[in-house]
Design a protein around this motif. Structure first.
Motif, mmCIF file in Angstrom:
data_model
loop_
_atom_site.group_PDB
_atom_site.id
_atom_site.type_symbol
_atom_site.label_atom_id
_atom_site.label_comp_id
_atom_site.label_asym_id
_atom_site.label_seq_id
_atom_site.Cartn_x
_atom_site.Cartn_y
_atom_site.Cartn_z
ATOM 1 N N ARG A 1 0.830 -1.202 0.000
ATOM 2 C CA ARG A 1 0.000 0.000 0.000
ATOM 3 C C ARG A 1 0.870 1.260 0.000
ATOM 4 O O ARG A 1 0.614 2.211 -0.748
ATOM 5 C CB ARG A 1 -0.909 -0.016 1.231
ATOM 6 N N ALA A 2 1.879 1.281 0.841
ATOM 7 C CA ALA A 2 2.753 2.450 0.924
ATOM 8 C C ALA A 2 3.502 2.673 -0.388
ATOM 9 O O ALA A 2 3.639 3.806 -0.856
ATOM 10 C CB ALA A 2 3.737 2.281 2.077
ATOM 11 N N ALA A 3 3.988 1.594 -1.001
ATOM 12 C CA ALA A 3 4.720 1.720 -2.261
ATOM 13 C C ALA A 3 3.802 2.234 -3.364
ATOM 14 O O ALA A 3 4.225 3.020 -4.227
ATOM 15 C CB ALA A 3 5.319 0.373 -2.656
ATOM 16 N N PHE A 4 2.542 1.808 -3.358
ATOM 17 C CA PHE A 4 1.589 2.304 -4.347
ATOM 18 C C PHE A 4 1.392 3.811 -4.195
ATOM 19 O O PHE A 4 1.415 4.559 -5.180
ATOM 20 C CB PHE A 4 0.258 1.580 -4.212
ATOM 21 N N LEU A 5 1.184 4.269 -2.974
ATOM 22 C CA LEU A 5 0.962 5.697 -2.753
ATOM 23 C C LEU A 5 2.202 6.512 -3.123
ATOM 24 O O LEU A 5 2.096 7.626 -3.643
ATOM 25 C CB LEU A 5 0.567 5.937 -1.300
ATOM 26 N N ALA A 6 3.376 5.964 -2.856
ATOM 27 C CA ALA A 6 4.610 6.655 -3.247
ATOM 28 C C ALA A 6 4.685 6.768 -4.767
ATOM 29 O O ALA A 6 5.031 7.829 -5.312
ATOM 30 C CB ALA A 6 5.821 5.904 -2.699
ATOM 31 N N ALA A 7 4.343 5.689 -5.460
ATOM 32 C CA ALA A 7 4.368 5.707 -6.921
ATOM 33 C C ALA A 7 3.306 6.638 -7.490
ATOM 34 O O ALA A 7 3.445 7.144 -8.609
ATOM 35 C CB ALA A 7 4.178 4.292 -7.464
ATOM 36 N N PRO B 1 6.894 19.989 -4.731
ATOM 37 C CA PRO B 1 5.446 19.817 -4.877
ATOM 38 C C PRO B 1 5.071 18.446 -5.416
ATOM 39 O O PRO B 1 5.915 17.709 -5.944
ATOM 40 C CB PRO B 1 5.071 20.913 -5.887
ATOM 41 N N TYR B 2 3.794 18.140 -5.291
ATOM 42 C CA TYR B 2 3.242 16.916 -5.856
ATOM 43 C C TYR B 2 3.332 16.966 -7.380
ATOM 44 O O TYR B 2 3.018 17.978 -8.008
ATOM 45 C CB TYR B 2 1.779 16.752 -5.446
ATOM 46 N N VAL B 3 3.777 15.865 -7.989
ATOM 47 C CA VAL B 3 3.836 15.745 -9.444
ATOM 48 C C VAL B 3 3.074 14.491 -9.840
ATOM 49 O O VAL B 3 3.376 13.389 -9.357
ATOM 50 C CB VAL B 3 5.296 15.659 -9.939
ATOM 51 N N ARG B 4 2.080 14.664 -10.672
ATOM 52 C CA ARG B 4 1.278 13.522 -11.122
ATOM 53 C C ARG B 4 2.150 12.580 -11.945
ATOM 54 O O ARG B 4 2.845 13.006 -12.867
ATOM 55 C CB ARG B 4 0.096 14.020 -11.955
ATOM 56 N N PRO B 5 2.166 11.286 -11.629
ATOM 57 C CA PRO B 5 3.041 10.355 -12.354
ATOM 58 C C PRO B 5 2.612 10.209 -13.812
ATOM 59 O O PRO B 5 1.427 10.295 -14.140
ATOM 60 C CB PRO B 5 2.868 9.034 -11.581
ATOM 61 N N THR B 6 3.584 9.987 -14.683
ATOM 62 C CA THR B 6 3.271 9.794 -16.098
ATOM 63 C C THR B 6 2.666 8.423 -16.355
ATOM 64 O O THR B 6 1.883 8.246 -17.292
ATOM 65 C CB THR B 6 4.538 9.971 -16.945
ATOM 66 N N ILE B 7 3.044 7.454 -15.531
ATOM 67 C CA ILE B 7 2.478 6.101 -15.629
ATOM 68 C C ILE B 7 1.770 5.802 -14.326
ATOM 69 O O ILE B 7 2.387 5.789 -13.253
ATOM 70 C CB ILE B 7 3.571 5.052 -15.899
ATOM 71 N N GLN B 8 0.474 5.569 -14.386
ATOM 72 C CA GLN B 8 -0.312 5.309 -13.178
ATOM 73 C C GLN B 8 0.035 3.941 -12.605
ATOM 74 O O GLN B 8 -0.022 2.931 -13.307
ATOM 75 C CB GLN B 8 -1.813 5.358 -13.495
ATOM 76 N N PRO B 9 0.438 3.876 -11.342
ATOM 77 C CA PRO B 9 0.745 2.575 -10.738
ATOM 78 C C PRO B 9 -0.509 1.726 -10.562
ATOM 79 O O PRO B 9 -1.633 2.242 -10.567
ATOM 80 C CB PRO B 9 1.347 2.946 -9.384
ATOM 81 N N VAL B 10 -0.313 0.441 -10.417
ATOM 82 C CA VAL B 10 -1.418 -0.495 -10.232
ATOM 83 C C VAL B 10 -1.603 -0.756 -8.751
ATOM 84 O O VAL B 10 -0.635 -1.007 -8.025
ATOM 85 C CB VAL B 10 -1.148 -1.820 -10.982
ATOM 86 N N MET B 11 -2.853 -0.697 -8.312
ATOM 87 C CA MET B 11 -3.137 -0.919 -6.893
ATOM 88 C C MET B 11 -2.813 -2.353 -6.494
ATOM 89 O O MET B 11 -2.943 -3.278 -7.302
ATOM 90 C CB MET B 11 -4.603 -0.619 -6.599
#
Length: 602
Positions: free
Chosen positions: A122-128, A491-501
């Motif tokens: 869960r933590a790794a997903f939120l970091a990604a 600041p927060y930067v939206r990832p270019t590739i959305q991680p998978v939950m």
């Protein structure tokens, strides 16, 4: 060396400033809306003043926007985020994934503990997903924290609670208050059903316990385990309590500040905090202290009462009506107005206020029948008024052409002197006047530790009023220079590739999706949400649903753990409160307990 942050709560901006003065490296505070404590809301103009004060010390201010959002609130939440950024706020603490889809200002996002951060996955997903900090679940053990840290990149920070009230349920996963009275923590108005009294029955109708605080746990206190937390990779140590008064915040902040100083760890802010009292957590509200499940699941964490216990003051030698004769502990002195309490044989707390004292004899405001030998506690010390002040050390260098001020971080400013001052007729007197004027720093955050003058050059004659004006301008410039030199976090930067939950992520109401932006976030992460959050449903059906999952276990606490007593495996247990029936289920493989809503008795 990683710098450590002591993070304190601020119910209002005055408390936030007091926390910084007591040694906090950062404070978290609610804005006017969208915070998980609706009773702790603050005007953004006042928050701007707080950020200005904090940033002079290099301290940070985080705004809590950690409630679930409805579609009708998304635009207002976006505007609030922009207002917080313009007020100088350093980060937003959020629960709702809608923030990752908004047009936000360049501000950092912290994943609130309400996002249920207990596993490395869960933590790794939120970091990604772009969060720069993960706020850990209160029930996380040292072993779990180490595993989470190992799963994260070095750029992502970990924040852990070290002190204060514990949510018995996993954060963000408690729906009991909403079920019972329409007030839940996910919308910022927790009804605290865990602090209520319950009767405990088995499936044969046998009453096992009556009117007990069966879901209430003690308060967290990890002040003896800080080095282990730091070694595990936690960089922010958090004190709970945005609904607590200033005395609580100042006392506990000063306590942890001193503990960190004793460990010799580097801190994220600068300046010296000087309390004018002796910090002592026992003098602030607590239900008794525990390290909870820091070392793994165990019994002995329940709070017999939901009330504050306080510090032990002694034992009762004799009790007669309103008169007590005591054996006081060394150093204890009681005051008129103190609150005293003791535990009855059934475990309940009873208490009264002190109306008068004479040596070891006390007169109470009402009669109490206290057994001889009973321990007596003080849960309100009328004389305890903790306060602190904080300053930055600075030096002044006076030259006939200019004056320079340098603070303890090496930051300097220069103020030129007019060239038309007459030479001083008495150099020794002029030097004394200059030193006297520039050693003062009242009304500023600075403490002047040295004023140096040239040893042989002539000095100008400057009237005392002008010397004082020059000092004020010089220190104002130094203060402004500190604000100019301050840099907010990335600041927060939206990832270019959305991680998978992670697999197994709940797709029903437990996903806490209450708006279309959060739903889109989940969809892009591979989760098709099957049900919106209970708070977003007009007529939710609660019956038969698990409304609480907790690492706390009533059976474990009572010594009837099913792993140790398999003969009880077929026995069902129920809680009842004001006609509401709750079934307890035991997930022994995970060592967790669930609470299922079974409706109201007819």
């Amino acid at each position: 060396m990683t710098k450590i942050e002591l993070l304190s709560p601020a119910g209002n901006t005055a408390i936030g400033r007091a926390a910084i003065d007591a040694g906090a490296d950062a404070v978290y505070i609610g804005a006017e809306r969208f915070g998980a404590r609706t009773a702790a809301a603050n005007d953004m103009d006042q928050i701007a003043e707080l950020t200005r004060y904090a940033h002079q010390f290099g301290a940070q201010v985080y705004v809590t926007m950690n409630t679930l959002l409805f579609d009708t609130e998304l635009d207002a939440a976006r505007r609030t985020a922009w207002a917080a950024y313009e007020a100088g706020v350093d980060a937003l603490i959020v629960q709702d994934m809608a923030f990752t889809r908004m047009e936000l200002p360049p501000i950092a996002l912290h994943a609130s503990t309400q996002t249920f951060n207990l596993t490395p996955q869960r933590a790794a997903f939120l970091a990604a997903a772009g969060f720069s900090r993960i706020v850990l679940e209160r029930g996380a053990s040292l072993e779990q924290i180490r595993a989470i840290r190992a799963a994260l990149p070095d750029t992502v920070e970990l924040e852990a609670f070290v002190h204060g009230a514990i949510c018995v349920c996993y954060s963000g996963q408690c729906y009991l208050g909403h079920v019972l009275c329409g007030r839940g923590g996910n919308r910022g108005n927790c009804a605290q059903p865990c602090r209520s009294q319950y009767n405990l029955y088995n499936d044969r109708g046998q009453l096992l316990q009556r009117d007990r605080h069966l879901l209430s746990v003690r308060d967290l206190n990890l002040s003896d385990r800080l080095q282990e937390l730091i070694d595990a990779g936690v960089c922010s140590l958090k004190i709970e309590g945005r609904l607590k008064e200033a005395n609580y915040v100042v006392n506990n902040t000063a306590w942890y500040h001193q503990r960190l100083n004793a460990l010799g760890v580097a801190r994220t802010s600068c300046g010296e905090a000087l309390p004018d009292f002796e910090p002592n957590p026992s003098k602030s509200f607590s239900r008794g202290f525990t390290t909870y499940f820091w070392d793994g699941k165990r019994r002995g964490v329940a709070a017999p009462e939901a009330k504050s216990v306080g510090e032990t003051v002694g034992t009762v030698l004799r009790s007669q009506g309103t008169q007590l004769t005591l054996r006081l502990r060394p150093g204890i002195r009681l005051n008129n107005g103190d609150g005293l309490c003791f535990a009855t044989p059934s475990g309940k707390l009873e208490g009264a206020f002190v109306n008068g004292t004479e040596g070891n004899r006390v007169t109470l405001n009402k009669p109490l029948n206290i057994p001889s030998g009973a321990e007596l506690y003080r849960n309100s010390d009328h004389s305890f008024r903790p306060s602190s002040h904080r300053h930055l050390r600075a030096t002044i260098t006076f030259d006939p052409t200019h004056i320079q001020a340098t603070d303890e971080t090496g930051l300097s400013v220069t103020l030129p002197l007019r060239p038309d001052y007459d030479p001083a007729g008495n150099r020794e007197l002029a030097a004394r006047n200059i030193r006297n004027a520039f050693q003062k720093s009242g009304g500023t955050i600075f403490r002047i530790t040295d004023v140096s003058l040239p040893t042989d050059a002539p000095l100008p004659f400057i009237p005392a009023s002008e010397l004082n004006a020059l000092r004020r301008e010089l220190l104002a410039r130094l203060s402004e220079a500190r604000l100019t030199a301050y840099h907010r976090p990335a600041p927060y930067v939206r990832p270019t590739i959305q991680p998978v939950m992670p697999s197994g992520t709940a797709a029903d109401f437990r996903a806490n999706v209450a708006n279309s932006l959060a739903e889109a976030f989940y969809r892009s992460a591979g989760i098709a949400v099957s049900e919106w959050a209970l708070e977003a449903q007009e007529h939710p059906d609660f019956i038969g649903r698990e409304v609480m999952r907790t690492p706390y276990c009533i059976r474990r606490e009572a010594g009837t753990c099913l792993k140790e007593h398999p003969e009880l495996r077929n026995e069902k247990l129920f809680l009842e409160n004001n006609g509401v029936r709750l079934e307890l289920v035991f997930h022994c493989a995970e060592c967790e307990m669930g609470v299922i809503y079974r409706g109201r008795n007819r």
